[in-house]
Design an enzyme around this catalytic site. Structure first.
Site, short mmCIF file in Angstrom:
data_model
loop_
_atom_site.label_atom_id
_atom_site.label_comp_id
_atom_site.label_asym_id
_atom_site.label_seq_id
_atom_site.Cartn_x
_atom_site.Cartn_y
_atom_site.Cartn_z
N SER A 145 0.86 -1.19 0.00
CA SER A 145 0.00 0.00 0.00
C SER A 145 0.90 1.24 0.00
O SER A 145 2.08 1.15 0.36
CB SER A 145 -0.87 0.00 1.27
OG SER A 145 -1.40 1.29 1.53
N TYR A 158 -3.12 -0.84 10.18
CA TYR A 158 -3.01 -1.11 8.74
C TYR A 158 -1.63 -0.69 8.22
O TYR A 158 -0.94 -1.44 7.54
CB TYR A 158 -4.11 -0.33 8.01
CG TYR A 158 -4.21 -0.56 6.53
CD1 TYR A 158 -3.62 0.34 5.64
CD2 TYR A 158 -4.91 -1.64 6.02
CE1 TYR A 158 -3.73 0.15 4.28
CE2 TYR A 158 -5.02 -1.83 4.65
CZ TYR A 158 -4.43 -0.93 3.79
OH TYR A 158 -4.53 -1.12 2.42
P1 NAP Z 1 -11.74 -5.52 -0.10
O1 NAP Z 1 -12.73 -5.07 -1.12
O2 NAP Z 1 -12.03 -5.29 1.34
O3 NAP Z 1 -11.41 -7.08 -0.35
C1 NAP Z 1 -10.57 -7.74 0.55
C2 NAP Z 1 -10.77 -9.22 0.32
O4 NAP Z 1 -10.01 -9.95 1.30
C3 NAP Z 1 -12.22 -9.64 0.51
O5 NAP Z 1 -12.59 -10.56 -0.49
C4 NAP Z 1 -12.22 -10.32 1.87
O6 NAP Z 1 -13.21 -11.31 2.01
C5 NAP Z 1 -10.85 -10.95 1.86
N1 NAP Z 1 -10.42 -11.33 3.21
C6 NAP Z 1 -10.34 -10.54 4.30
N2 NAP Z 1 -9.93 -11.26 5.36
C7 NAP Z 1 -9.74 -12.54 4.93
C8 NAP Z 1 -9.33 -13.76 5.55
N3 NAP Z 1 -9.00 -13.81 6.85
N4 NAP Z 1 -9.26 -14.88 4.80
C9 NAP Z 1 -9.61 -14.85 3.49
N5 NAP Z 1 -10.01 -13.73 2.82
C10 NAP Z 1 -10.06 -12.59 3.55
O7 NAP Z 1 -10.33 -4.81 -0.37
P2 NAP Z 1 -9.66 -4.21 -1.68
O8 NAP Z 1 -9.84 -2.73 -1.69
O9 NAP Z 1 -10.04 -5.01 -2.89
O10 NAP Z 1 -8.13 -4.47 -1.31
C11 NAP Z 1 -7.50 -5.68 -1.63
C12 NAP Z 1 -6.08 -5.57 -1.10
O11 NAP Z 1 -5.48 -4.35 -1.59
C13 NAP Z 1 -6.01 -5.48 0.43
O12 NAP Z 1 -4.85 -6.14 0.89
C14 NAP Z 1 -5.88 -3.97 0.68
O13 NAP Z 1 -5.24 -3.70 1.93
C15 NAP Z 1 -5.02 -3.57 -0.47
N6 NAP Z 1 -5.10 -2.15 -0.82
C16 NAP Z 1 -6.29 -1.58 -1.14
C17 NAP Z 1 -6.30 -0.23 -1.52
C18 NAP Z 1 -7.56 0.50 -1.89
O14 NAP Z 1 -7.50 1.75 -2.01
N7 NAP Z 1 -8.68 -0.18 -2.07
C19 NAP Z 1 -5.11 0.50 -1.57
C20 NAP Z 1 -3.92 -0.14 -1.19
C21 NAP Z 1 -3.93 -1.47 -0.83
P3 NAP Z 1 -14.63 -10.92 2.68
O15 NAP Z 1 -15.22 -9.85 1.81
O16 NAP Z 1 -15.40 -12.20 2.67
O17 NAP Z 1 -14.31 -10.40 4.06
C1 GCO Z 2 -7.31 4.89 4.13
C2 GCO Z 2 -7.41 4.05 2.90
C3 GCO Z 2 -6.02 3.61 2.49
C4 GCO Z 2 -6.12 2.74 1.26
C5 GCO Z 2 -4.79 2.34 0.77
C6 GCO Z 2 -3.95 3.49 0.35
O1 GCO Z 2 -8.17 4.75 5.02
O2 GCO Z 2 -6.38 5.71 4.17
O3 GCO Z 2 -8.23 2.90 3.13
O4 GCO Z 2 -5.40 2.93 3.53
O5 GCO Z 2 -6.83 1.57 1.54
O6 GCO Z 2 -4.13 1.50 1.64
O7 GCO Z 2 -2.81 2.97 -0.28
#
Ligand code: NAP
Ligand code: GCO
Length: 264
Positions: A145, A158
């Site tokens: 991230s 986080y």
């Molecule tokens: P999301 O929509 O919350 O999806 C996360 C997925 O992980 C969901 O399918 C969730 O399943 C699954 N999960 C959570 N806990 C789990 C466990 N213990 N075992 C198995 N599956 C589990 O998140 P996203 O935005 O797509 O993000 C995906 C990844 O990218 C994460 O690692 C997040 O930290 C990272 N990320 C996101 C952003 C952003 O801006 N969105 C930015 C930087 C990094 P359930 O729905 O069933 O709980």
């Molecule tokens: C927040 C956001 C971020 C994004 C992402 C940014 O609350 O600041 O959720 O943490 O998920 O990780 O890179």
């Protein structure tokens, strides 16, 4: 040139790949020819995801397991190895976030985020890597991230996890690159998914911050991250190792500017 990004015959596991960034990665790698496996905590999520992948022409292999539970991970990977084949591409995507000020955050909440976002990639990678080492080939992509390098109020757990995951990625590289494994991270900026919906929807003021801090002037789309994952999952990145590829529209390059200021 296309051969560089051809994943035909490769088995890819995207943890938590039932929606959001994980599904975008699954669809992108699937369209490049990989056999896609996804897990989730809930069968209903997997059933819904199976339909969405099928609409994209991808026959996804699904199974329920909790990435924080070593026994469930071992059993789940054993099923994949038996039914689909040894994992060639592992995307440690599953993750959670809890936005709570430190003084208000229960230790259990802090530990839960660390378990899912940092310990789980350790658990799943440990289970998958022996076959990659045996084959002398493998790709691991850890979902880091911009919070691997930045903090902000309320996301201490986080950012702690994602900062740790950046250096776990480096350590995996140090121990496994000699076996022709490439282990890298992706560091998304602000991406429009369910995880960011609470700070993006309903004219949330956080939107203004993202717009002014992101030189590209938009939220990222899950597909933006999927495209970066294709590079890190393919032969094109065979000499890229221990690296975190930021997919953030330029946020990390930008100190910030006064909103509405013309470019000088
Ligand atoms: P999301 O929509 O919350 O999806 C996360 C997925 O992980 C969901 O399918 C969730 O399943 C699954 N999960 C959570 N806990 C789990 C466990 N213990 N075992 C198995 N599956 C589990 O998140 P996203 O935005 O797509 O993000 C995906 C990844 O990218 C994460 O690692 C997040 O930290 C990272 N990320 C996101 C952003 C952003 O801006 N969105 C930015 C930087 C990094 P359930 O729905 O069933 O709980
Ligand atoms: C927040 C956001 C971020 C994004 C992402 C940014 O609350 O600041 O959720 O943490 O998920 O990780 O890179």
């Amino acid at each position: 040139m296309n051969d560089l990004f051809d994943l035909t015959g490769k088995v890819a596991l995207i943890t938590g790949g039932t929606h959001g960034i994980g599904m975008a990665i699954g669809k992108t790698l699937g369209k490049a020819g990989a056999k896609i496996c996804v897990n989730d905590l809930l069968e209903v999520r997997l059933e819904n995801a199976k339909k969405e992948y099928a609409e994209a022409g991808i026959n996804v292999f699904t199974l329920v397991f909790d990435v924080t539970d070593e026994a469930q991970v071992d059993a789940g990977i054993s099923v994949i190895e038996r039914e689909v084949g040894p994992v060639d591409i592992l995307v440690n995507n599953a993750g959670i976030i809890k936005r709570i000020p430190i003084l208000d955050m229960a230790v259990e909440d802090y530990k839960q985020v660390i378990d899912v976002d940092l310990v789980a990639p350790f658990i799943v990678s440990k289970r998958v890597v022996p076959n990659m080492i045996r084959k002398r080939a493998g790709k691991i992509i850890n979902m880091c991230s911009m919070m691997s390098v930045y903090g902000r109020n309320t996301v201490s757990a986080y950012a702690s996890a994602k900062g740790g995951l950046k250096l776990l990625t480096a350590n995996m590289c140090c121990e496994w690159a000699k076996y022709n494994l490439q282990i890298n991270g992706i560091g998304p900026g602000y991406i429009a998914t369910a995880q960011t919906a609470p700070i993006r929807e309903g004219n949330h003021p956080f939107n203004d911050l993202v717009m002014t801090r992101t030189p590209a002037g938009r939220w990222g789309e899950p597909e933006d991250v999927g495209n970066a994952a294709l590079f890190l999952a393919s032969k094109a990145s065979d000499f890229v190792n221990g690296h975190v590829l930021y997919v953030d529209g330029g946020i990390l390059a930008n100190f910030g500017y006064v909103k509405g200021e013309n470019d000088l």
